[in-house]
Write a protein that holds these residues in place. Structure first.
Motif, PDB file in Angstrom:
ATOM      1  N   ASP A   1       0.526  -1.150   0.547  1.00  0.00           N
ATOM      2  CA  ASP A   1      -0.057  -0.247   0.062  1.00  0.00           C
ATOM      3  C   ASP A   1       0.812   1.003   0.084  1.00  0.00           C
ATOM      4  OD1 ASP A   1      -1.820   1.843   0.275  1.00  0.00           O
ATOM      5  OD2 ASP A   1      -3.153   0.501   2.450  1.00  0.00           O
ATOM      6  N   THR A   2       1.524   1.847  -1.051  1.00  0.00           N
ATOM      7  CA  THR A   2       2.265   3.048  -1.634  1.00  0.00           C
ATOM      8  C   THR A   2       1.529   4.305  -2.037  1.00  0.00           C
ATOM      9  OG1 THR A   2       4.542   1.650  -2.014  1.00  0.00           O
ATOM     10  CG2 THR A   2       4.167   3.978  -2.360  1.00  0.00           C
ATOM     11  N   PRO A   3       1.526   5.427  -1.841  1.00  0.00           N
ATOM     12  CA  PRO A   3       2.496   6.117  -0.817  1.00  0.00           C
ATOM     13  C   PRO A   3       1.877   6.153   0.768  1.00  0.00           C
ATOM     14  CG  PRO A   3       1.317   7.625  -1.868  1.00  0.00           C
ATOM     15  CD  PRO A   3       0.812   6.123  -2.523  1.00  0.00           C
ATOM     16  N   LYS A   4       1.610   5.123   1.397  1.00  0.00           N
ATOM     17  CA  LYS A   4       1.215   5.223   2.834  1.00  0.00           C
ATOM     18  C   LYS A   4       1.706   4.623   3.552  1.00  0.00           C
ATOM     19  CE  LYS A   4      -3.160   4.309   3.823  1.00  0.00           C
ATOM     20  NZ  LYS A   4      -4.108   3.983   3.599  1.00  0.00           N
ATOM     21  N   PHE A   5       2.120   6.463   4.379  1.00  0.00           N
ATOM     22  CA  PHE A   5       3.178   6.071   5.302  1.00  0.00           C
ATOM     23  C   PHE A   5       5.403   6.082   4.692  1.00  0.00           C
ATOM     24  CE2 PHE A   5       0.457   4.531   8.216  1.00  0.00           C
ATOM     25  CZ  PHE A   5      -0.219   5.118   8.876  1.00  0.00           C
ATOM     26  N   MET A   6       5.320   6.467   3.530  1.00  0.00           N
ATOM     27  CA  MET A   6       5.992   6.746   3.043  1.00  0.00           C
ATOM     28  C   MET A   6       6.655   7.975   2.129  1.00  0.00           C
ATOM     29  SD  MET A   6       7.007   5.261  -1.090  1.00  0.00           S
ATOM     30  CE  MET A   6       7.570   4.342  -1.485  1.00  0.00           C
TER      31      MET A   6
END
Length: 448
Positions: free
Chosen positions: A322-327
């Protein structure tokens, strides 16, 4: 138990406003955050320092150059070709190598068009407003896809080096092309449904539709080599020695890359469904007659150990997350606790993984490669090195560090070979797989 709807009253607002006036932490946070980037101001410096780009177990070589999918949803094709190029680099002693995501992109679009039209034909008796028909009409030719869908294209059409079929403008910025193709396919869907309702033959009509799509793809992307067309592959090895090989797209895969697609397995971590079971996504695919998109659903620790096994064996790992979650793109960090959201009373861990999927708070959106891991004294993973496809300007020269905590919470899929998980291979013979609808979040990577 019944609930009567209540209006939001001015009295509520007055009370909450009074409480906020006395909320010193909230007032301080507001004074700061109303003048700056919340995600930059809440960076946890301890986590930033701890998330080091140092790894004690790493594949060699890593792929070069760092690639860039640009403004397209081709991450799965970049992750796949970045994985496959490593085989060539080792075999032919190459410093750099690029395979052509655009070649796969062209034939995937062509096959997806056919797949879409066949689904429209198969569901013509359904009401056009039914969920299944509306699902297909929503995004019939998306840029996204799954590892299995990549193997279908490679098995049928082969693959070529990037120099043989490089990017065109519309592969790097696909929005307008996708809009035009989508509109045309929806028009075709109406024609097919109306003909079928009248009992008319659609054979020649559908063939002409596919011809029209092929022509448009050639206009937008450029005509690619056909699977049996001969081309010349020229390259330099690490010693600057020139090489020239004549081959075809199909032979390039079988004779030079030696990619055996039946050996690859997609491991899934979907805590909504039972583990040690095969999970399939109904009506998800691109090539008619190809394999169903399937996963082996396992506990997250099995996925992590499979990654460790592959990296130790000098093999990279395709994975879906699951990107860009917490990235953080600037720092090249994927870490749930990189931001101190709790300082303002916001708990980013208030839902578990299954609940996030059920309530649309998380889904698989992006594919990348894992090329290294850092193991603790007990051999357990602490962090992972991630090769992205957002250019060398993203992250740390194109690479990210992902914490194991992030892996557990936001990684959904890793692709391995059967040799990496020998004691679980028999589970693939599951005769009663869990079948999910095409719009399930576990199929979302193919809908981006």
């Amino acid at each position: 138990m019944t609930h009567s709807a209540e209006k939001l009253t001015l009295e509520n607002l007055a009370k909450w406003s009074k409480e906020y006036e006395g909320d010193k932490v909230g007032q301080l946070a507001g004074s700061v955050f109303q003048h700056g980037n919340i995600d930059e101001l809440l960076i946890n410096r301890k986590r930033e320092i701890a998330d080091s780009q140092i790894f004690n177990t790493k594949i060699d070589p890593e792929g070069l150059p760092v690639t860039d999918q640009k403004a397209s949803g081709r991450c799965w094709l970049f992750a796949s070709t970045n994985l496959l190029r490593l085989r060539l680099m080792k075999k032919y002693n190459m410093k750099e190598c690029r395979l052509s995501p655009s070649y796969l992109f062209f034939y995937d679009k062509l096959e997806k068009s056919n797949f879409f039209l066949e689904q429209i034909i198969d569901t013509y008796k359904e009401d056009v407003n039914s969920r299944i028909v509306q699902w297909f009409l929503t995004d019939p030719i998306s840029d996204g896809g799954q590892f299995t869908m990549m193997t279908q294209i490679v098995d049928k059409y082969g693959l070529v080096p990037n120099d043989v079929y490089p990017d065109s403008f519309n592969t790097t910025l696909s929005r307008v092309m996708d809009r035009l193709l989508t509109a045309k396919l929806r028009e075709f869907a109406q024609i097919l449904r109306e003909k079928l309702v009248k009992g008319e033959s659609i054979v020649s009509t559908k063939l002409q539709m596919q011809h029209d799509i092929f022509r448009l793809l050639c206009i937008f992307l450029g005509e690619p080599p056909k699977p049996t067309d001969e081309f010349t592959w020229e390259y330099y090895d690490k010693d600057s020695k020139f090489h020239s090989i004549k081959t075809t797209p199909v032979k390039f895969v079988s004779e030079h890359i030696d990619f055996q697609t039946p050996q690859y397995i997609s491991l899934l971590n979907d805590p909504r469904n039972p583990y040690r079971r095969v999970v399939q996504i109904e009506r998800l695919g691109n090539v008619i007659g190809g394999d169903t998109v399937s996963y082996l659903n396992m506990d997250i620790d099995v996925l992590a150990q499979a990654v460790v096994n592959r990296i130790k064996n000098n093999k990279a790992v395709f994975f879906g997350t699951d990107t860009p979650k917490f990235m953080d793109k600037k720092r090249g960090i994927m870490d749930i606790d990189l931001w101190d959201y709790k300082l303002i009373g916001y708990d980013q861990r208030s839902m578990d993984k299954a609940s996030r999927v059920v309530y649309h708070n998380s889904l698989m959106t992006h594919a990348m490669l894992i090329t290294a891991i850092h193991l603790d004294d007990e051999g357990k993973p602490v962090r992972y090195r991630v090769e992205n496809s957002w250019s060398s300007k993203s992250g740390t020269d194109g690479y990210y560090v992902m914490t194991h905590d992030y892996f557990k919470e936001y990684v959904y899929q890793v692709v391995v070979e059967k040799d990496d998980i020998p004691k679980y291979v028999d589970l693939l013979e599951d005769k009663s797989p869990v079948v999910l609808p095409p719009y399930d979040p576990m199929g979302s990577l193919a809908s981006n």
